[in-house]
Write a protein that holds these residues in place. Structure first.
Motif, PDB file in Angstrom:
ATOM      1  N   ALA A 311      17.004   8.802 -28.558  1.00 42.82           N
ATOM      2  CA  ALA A 311      16.283   9.259 -29.741  1.00 42.82           C
ATOM      3  C   ALA A 311      17.094   9.062 -31.020  1.00 42.82           C
ATOM      4  O   ALA A 311      18.305   9.309 -31.067  1.00 42.82           O
ATOM      5  N   SER A 312      16.398   8.616 -32.048  1.00 40.65           N
ATOM      6  CA  SER A 312      17.024   8.428 -33.358  1.00 40.65           C
ATOM      7  C   SER A 312      17.471   9.770 -33.929  1.00 40.65           C
ATOM      8  O   SER A 312      16.796  10.786 -33.751  1.00 40.65           O
ATOM      9  N   PRO A 313      18.585   9.791 -34.639  1.00 40.45           N
ATOM     10  CA  PRO A 313      19.004  11.036 -35.305  1.00 40.45           C
ATOM     11  C   PRO A 313      18.019  11.474 -36.383  1.00 40.45           C
ATOM     12  O   PRO A 313      18.080  12.617 -36.847  1.00 40.45           O
ATOM     13  N   GLU A 314      17.115  10.558 -36.768  1.00 35.63           N
ATOM     14  CA  GLU A 314      16.092  10.910 -37.749  1.00 35.63           C
ATOM     15  C   GLU A 314      15.002  11.791 -37.155  1.00 35.63           C
ATOM     16  O   GLU A 314      14.230  12.414 -37.889  1.00 35.63           O
ATOM     17  N   LEU A 315      14.900  11.848 -35.826  1.00 30.63           N
ATOM     18  CA  LEU A 315      13.823  12.586 -35.166  1.00 30.63           C
ATOM     19  C   LEU A 315      14.012  14.086 -35.368  1.00 30.63           C
ATOM     20  O   LEU A 315      15.047  14.646 -35.002  1.00 30.63           O
ATOM     21  N   ARG A 316      12.981  14.734 -35.903  1.00 30.29           N
ATOM     22  CA  ARG A 316      13.029  16.168 -36.176  1.00 30.29           C
ATOM     23  C   ARG A 316      11.709  16.819 -35.746  1.00 30.29           C
ATOM     24  O   ARG A 316      10.991  17.395 -36.555  1.00 30.29           O
ATOM     25  N   LEU A 317      11.405  16.741 -34.467  1.00 31.30           N
ATOM     26  CA  LEU A 317      10.148  17.308 -33.989  1.00 31.30           C
ATOM     27  C   LEU A 317      10.162  18.828 -34.090  1.00 31.30           C
ATOM     28  O   LEU A 317      11.155  19.494 -33.768  1.00 31.30           O
ATOM     29  N   ASP A 334      18.590  15.495 -21.771  1.00 34.08           N
ATOM     30  CA  ASP A 334      18.440  14.627 -22.936  1.00 34.08           C
ATOM     31  C   ASP A 334      17.346  15.157 -23.870  1.00 34.08           C
ATOM     32  O   ASP A 334      17.505  15.139 -25.096  1.00 34.08           O
ATOM     33  N   LEU A 335      16.238  15.617 -23.292  1.00 33.65           N
ATOM     34  CA  LEU A 335      15.145  16.178 -24.080  1.00 33.65           C
ATOM     35  C   LEU A 335      15.613  17.385 -24.872  1.00 33.65           C
ATOM     36  O   LEU A 335      15.356  17.502 -26.086  1.00 33.65           O
ATOM     37  N   VAL A 336      16.303  18.290 -24.218  1.00 33.09           N
ATOM     38  CA  VAL A 336      16.771  19.516 -24.871  1.00 33.09           C
ATOM     39  C   VAL A 336      17.705  19.194 -26.035  1.00 33.09           C
ATOM     40  O   VAL A 336      17.606  19.780 -27.124  1.00 33.09           O
ATOM     41  N   ARG A 337      18.609  18.239 -25.824  1.00 27.01           N
ATOM     42  CA  ARG A 337      19.549  17.877 -26.891  1.00 27.01           C
ATOM     43  C   ARG A 337      18.846  17.251 -28.084  1.00 27.01           C
ATOM     44  O   ARG A 337      19.293  17.406 -29.228  1.00 27.01           O
ATOM     45  N   ALA A 338      17.740  16.554 -27.851  1.00 29.69           N
ATOM     46  CA  ALA A 338      17.072  15.814 -28.930  1.00 29.69           C
ATOM     47  C   ALA A 338      16.110  16.670 -29.744  1.00 29.69           C
ATOM     48  O   ALA A 338      15.611  16.205 -30.767  1.00 29.69           O
ATOM     49  N   LEU A 339      15.846  17.907 -29.300  1.00 28.76           N
ATOM     50  CA  LEU A 339      14.845  18.735 -29.974  1.00 28.76           C
ATOM     51  C   LEU A 339      15.435  20.073 -30.428  1.00 28.76           C
ATOM     52  O   LEU A 339      14.950  21.144 -30.047  1.00 28.76           O
ATOM     53  N   PRO A 340      16.444  20.047 -31.268  1.00 29.72           N
ATOM     54  CA  PRO A 340      17.089  21.313 -31.650  1.00 29.72           C
ATOM     55  C   PRO A 340      16.217  22.218 -32.511  1.00 29.72           C
ATOM     56  O   PRO A 340      16.408  23.426 -32.526  1.00 29.72           O
ATOM     57  N   GLY A 341      15.249  21.646 -33.242  1.00 28.62           N
ATOM     58  CA  GLY A 341      14.450  22.443 -34.168  1.00 28.62           C
ATOM     59  C   GLY A 341      13.047  22.728 -33.682  1.00 28.62           C
ATOM     60  O   GLY A 341      12.160  23.048 -34.488  1.00 28.62           O
ATOM     61  N   LEU A 342      12.810  22.660 -32.383  1.00 25.56           N
ATOM     62  CA  LEU A 342      11.457  22.809 -31.851  1.00 25.56           C
ATOM     63  C   LEU A 342      10.908  24.214 -32.113  1.00 25.56           C
ATOM     64  O   LEU A 342      11.581  25.219 -31.883  1.00 25.56           O
ATOM     65  N   GLN A 343       9.664  24.266 -32.594  1.00 29.04           N
ATOM     66  CA  GLN A 343       8.994  25.535 -32.836  1.00 29.04           C
ATOM     67  C   GLN A 343       7.811  25.764 -31.899  1.00 29.04           C
ATOM     68  O   GLN A 343       7.393  26.902 -31.692  1.00 29.04           O
ATOM     69  N   ARG A 344       7.274  24.686 -31.344  1.00 29.91           N
ATOM     70  CA  ARG A 344       6.143  24.813 -30.417  1.00 29.91           C
ATOM     71  C   ARG A 344       6.358  23.870 -29.235  1.00 29.91           C
ATOM     72  O   ARG A 344       6.631  22.688 -29.423  1.00 29.91           O
ATOM     73  N   GLN A 359      16.745  24.763 -17.326  1.00 30.78           N
ATOM     74  CA  GLN A 359      17.287  24.106 -18.524  1.00 30.78           C
ATOM     75  C   GLN A 359      16.400  24.371 -19.738  1.00 30.78           C
ATOM     76  O   GLN A 359      16.904  24.613 -20.838  1.00 30.78           O
ATOM     77  N   LEU A 360      15.089  24.312 -19.540  1.00 28.90           N
ATOM     78  CA  LEU A 360      14.170  24.556 -20.653  1.00 28.90           C
ATOM     79  C   LEU A 360      14.245  26.011 -21.104  1.00 28.90           C
ATOM     80  O   LEU A 360      14.223  26.302 -22.303  1.00 28.90           O
ATOM     81  N   ALA A 361      14.332  26.933 -20.157  1.00 33.44           N
ATOM     82  CA  ALA A 361      14.416  28.351 -20.517  1.00 33.44           C
ATOM     83  C   ALA A 361      15.726  28.675 -21.234  1.00 33.44           C
ATOM     84  O   ALA A 361      15.786  29.608 -22.046  1.00 33.44           O
ATOM     85  N   GLU A 362      16.766  27.901 -20.950  1.00 28.76           N
ATOM     86  CA  GLU A 362      18.076  28.144 -21.562  1.00 28.76           C
ATOM     87  C   GLU A 362      18.326  27.283 -22.793  1.00 28.76           C
ATOM     88  O   GLU A 362      19.396  27.355 -23.397  1.00 28.76           O
ATOM     89  N   ALA A 363      17.352  26.465 -23.188  1.00 31.67           N
ATOM     90  CA  ALA A 363      17.550  25.514 -24.288  1.00 31.67           C
ATOM     91  C   ALA A 363      17.850  26.232 -25.600  1.00 31.67           C
ATOM     92  O   ALA A 363      17.295  27.300 -25.881  1.00 31.67           O
ATOM     93  N   PRO A 364      18.707  25.658 -26.431  1.00 34.67           N
ATOM     94  CA  PRO A 364      18.990  26.271 -27.739  1.00 34.67           C
ATOM     95  C   PRO A 364      17.746  26.445 -28.604  1.00 34.67           C
ATOM     96  O   PRO A 364      17.679  27.387 -29.397  1.00 34.67           O
TER      97      PRO A 364
END
Length: 518
Positions: A311-317, A334-344, A359-364
Motif C-alpha cells: 500500500a502507498s503511504p498516501e493511502l488514508r482509508l 499487513d492490512l492492520v499496518r496499512a489502516l492506522p486511521g480506520l473509523q469504520r 489481530q483485528l481485535a487488537e489492531a491499533p
C-alpha cells in the motif's frame, strides 16, 4: 398544509443552502406544525455531520420521533412514487416510464425539491431525448440494456448536463456501451458513477482516462461468487491488468469512494492498485467477494488483503469493507499496518483461523474505530472478549449478525453483559436466527452500555422463520436509561405489552416510510 409561497420559492431557488429550509421550519412551527418543523431541522443537522459522527445515531432516532406518515404524499401521477426524505423534503421520485419525465418532469420538480429521479430504460425507440432540469442532481436508470441504442439515447439526452450522480442498476453495460456513455457531451458535472451488475472487462479502464469527468465516487459492483451460486460467472470482470491500468489512471486522484465488489483483481491486481500514487483522496474502499474460490487446487480464496503490504503511504482509508474472503495471519498483519486511521470496518463471511480475528481485535485502529459491523465470521473464540476488553473509546455503533450455524457465537449475550463498561456505544444491533430465551433475557438486563440509545435484537435477515422467543419480559425490562429506540424480532408487535418506558419507540415503524427500494 399549504406552505408560504415566498418561503417555499426560497427553498427551491437555493437547494444547497440550509438557511431557507430552517426559515421555513420556523414558519411551520409558528403555524402549529411543530413536528414537521423539528423533522426539517433534525435532517438538516444530520446532513451537515461529518462522516461516522456519533451524533448521527442520536439525530437518526430523532427523525423517527418527529416523522409522521401523513406527510408521505400520494403519487400525483399514475406510476409515480415518492422516495425517502433528505434535509427535510422528498429527495427522489420514481417514474413508471421515461416518457413521464418528458411530459411531467418539470412540473414534478417545480412542485417539490426533488433532486433525483428513477426510471426504467426506454424501449423500442419510442421516447425522445430526455430534457434537462437545472435542479436535477441524480439520475438512476434500472433494468438490463438490451440494445446499443439504449445507451446512445441516454448519452445524447440533455438530462445528463446537470447530473452529478449517475446510477445504472442491473444494466449489464459492456465496454462498447461504456464508451458510448463516456463520449456524451453532457457529463461535465458528473461526480459519481455507479455501474452495478456491469459486464466490463479490462478494456473498460482506459475509457475512464479518456473521459472528461472528475469522479469522487466509482462503483463497479458485480455479482460475487456466493451470489452467483452454482451457475458460475457469465459476465466478464476486471482482472489484474485492469487493476494496474486503474492504478495508473490520474483521475483516481479525485476518487474518495471506490467499490470493487465482485471484481476479480487477484493479489497481483490489488498490489498494483494499492501502490498507486493517486490514492491521496481515497477514504472508502470495498472489496466484497473479490477473490473467487479456487476449486481446482486449494478450495480456498487467495488472501487478497496481503496486497496491503504494497500500500502507498498516501493511502488514508477511514472506511473499509471486506466480505467473502479467506484471511491468513500474514496478510491480516499487513492490512492492520496499512489502516492506522480506520473509523469504520465492515466484514461479512470472512473465514480464517482465530489468530486473524484476534489481530483485528487488537489492531491499533480500534482506538479510533466508530462503526463496527461484524457478520458471519467463522472464529469468534477470542474476538469479542479481546475487543470489548479494550473498551473502544469512540465506538458508537456495534452490529453483529449470524446467518449460519457456523458463524454463531454461543454466549455472546453473556459476554456483552459481563464486559467492561462500553462508554461510547450508542447503537447495538444483534441479528441471530438462533437467539435463545436466555440470550434475550440477558440482553434485556444490560448495564455495561450506559450510553445506549438504540437496541435491536432480531433474527438474522436470512432467517425463514420468526425467533422462537417471547419478548414480553424483554420489552418490560429496565433497559439502559438512554434507550429511546427498541427493535425486536417479533412480527406481530401488537402481541407485545406496552413498553415500560413510554418515551421509547419500538418496532419497524420508521422503515416503512420508504415507499420503494432497489
Amino acid at each position: 398544509m399549504k406552505l408560504s409561497p415566498e418561503l417555499w420559492q426560497a427553498v427551491q431557488a437555493a437547494p444547497d443552502d440550509d438557511h431557507p429550509r430552517l426559515v421555513l421550519a420556523d414558519w411551520l412551527e409558528e403555524q402549529g406544525e411543530v413536528e414537521r418543523a423539528a423533522f426539517i431541522r433534525v435532517q438538516v443537522a444530520r446532513a451537515a455531520l461529518p462522516e461516522h459522527a456519533p451524533e448521527d445515531v442520536t439525530l437518526g432516532l430523532s427523525e423517527r420521533v418527529h416523522w409522521r406518515p401523513s406527510w408521505q404524499q400520494a403519487s400525483w401521477a399514475e406510476g409515480m412514487a415518492w422516495g425517502a426524505y433528505h434535509r427535510g423534503f422528498v429527495r427522489q421520485v420514481r417514474l413508471a416510464q421515461a416518457q413521464q419525465w418528458i411530459d411531467q418532469g418539470a412540473a414534478c420538480l417545480d412542485a417539490t425539491v426533488v433532486e433525483g429521479i428513477v426510471l426504467p430504460w426506454s424501449r423500442m425507440g419510442d421516447v425522445g431525448p430526455l430534457p434537462s432540469h437545472p435542479r436535477l442532481r441524480e439520475l438512476t436508470v434500472y433494468g438490463t440494456i438490451v440494445d446499443a441504442a439504449d445507451v446512445r439515447w441516454l448519452a445524447t439526452s440533455p438530462i445528463l448536463s446537470t447530473v452529478r450522480r449517475l446510477n445504472l442498476l442491473g444494466s449489464e453495460i459492456d465496454v462498447d456501451g461504456l464508451a458510448t456513455l463516456l463520449e456524451s457531451p453532457h457529463l461535465a458535472q458528473l461526480e459519481a458513477l455507479v455501474l452495478r451488475n456491469n459486464a466490463l472487462s479490462d478494456a473498460a479502464v482506459p475509457l475512464l482516462g479518456q473521459a472528461k469527468v472528475n469522479l469522487r465516487e466509482l462503483d463497479l459492483t458485480v455479482l460475487t461468487q456466493e451470489e452467483l451460486g452454482s451457475s458460475g460467472r457469465y459476465l466478464p470482470t476486471l482482472g489484474p491488468q485492469g487493476a494496474a491500468q486503474l492504478a495508473e489512471w490520474s483521475g483516481l486522484a479525485t476518487v474518495e469512494r471506490l467499490v470493487l465488489t465482485g471484481q476479480q483483481l487477484g493479489v497481483e491486481g490489488f498490489e498494483a492498485l494499492l501502490a498507486s500514487p493517486h490514492l491521496g483522496q481515497l477514504r472508502h474502499l470495498s472489496i466484497r467477494g473479490c477473490a473467487d474460490m479456487d476449486w481446482e487446487t486449494t478450495d480456498l480464496r487467495p488472501d487478497v488483503v496481503s496486497a496491503f503490504a504494497k500500500a502507498s503511504p498516501e493511502l488514508r482509508l477511514t472506511s473499509f469493507e471486506m466480505a467473502e474472503l479467506d484471511l491468513r495471519p500474514e496478510g491480516t498483519a499487513d492490512l492492520v499496518r496499512a489502516l492506522p486511521g480506520l473509523q469504520r470496518l465492515a466484514m461479512d463471511r470472512i473465514l480464517g483461523p482465530k489468530d486473524v480475528f484476534n489481530q483485528l481485535a487488537e489492531a491499533p485502529f480500534v482506538e479510533q474505530l466508530r462503526c463496527l459491523d461484524v457478520s458471519n465470521i467463522n472464529s469468534n473464540e477470542d474476538f469479542w472478549p479481546i475487543l470489548l476488553k479494550r473498551t473502544p473509546p469512540q465506538l458508537h455503533t456495534l452490529i453483529t449478525t449470524a446467518d449460519f450455524a457456523w458463524s454463531r457465537y454461543v454466549g455472546l449475550a453473556e459476554i456483552l453483559a459481563k464486559s467492561p463498561v462500553q462508554p461510547s456505544t450508542r447503537r447495538l444491533v444483534i441479528q441471530d436466527a438462533e437467539l435463545t430465551q436466555e440470550d434475550v433475557g440477558v440482553l434485556g438486563q444490560l448495564t455495561t452500555f450506559p450510553a445506549l440509545e438504540a437496541l435491536e435484537v432480531t433474527g438474522s435477515p436470512l432467517s425463514w422463520h420468526e425467533l422462537d422467543v417471547d419478548f414480553t419480559d424483554f420489552v418490560l425490562a429496565p433497559l439502559p436509561s438512554c434507550v429511546t429506540s427498541l427493535v425486536v424480532g417479533e412480527e406481530s408487535l401488537n402481541r407485545l405489552p406496552p413498553i415500560s418506558k413510554p418515551e421509547i419507540t419500538y418496532g419497524r415503524v420508521y422503515a416503512e416510510q420508504q415507499t420503494w427500494a432497489f
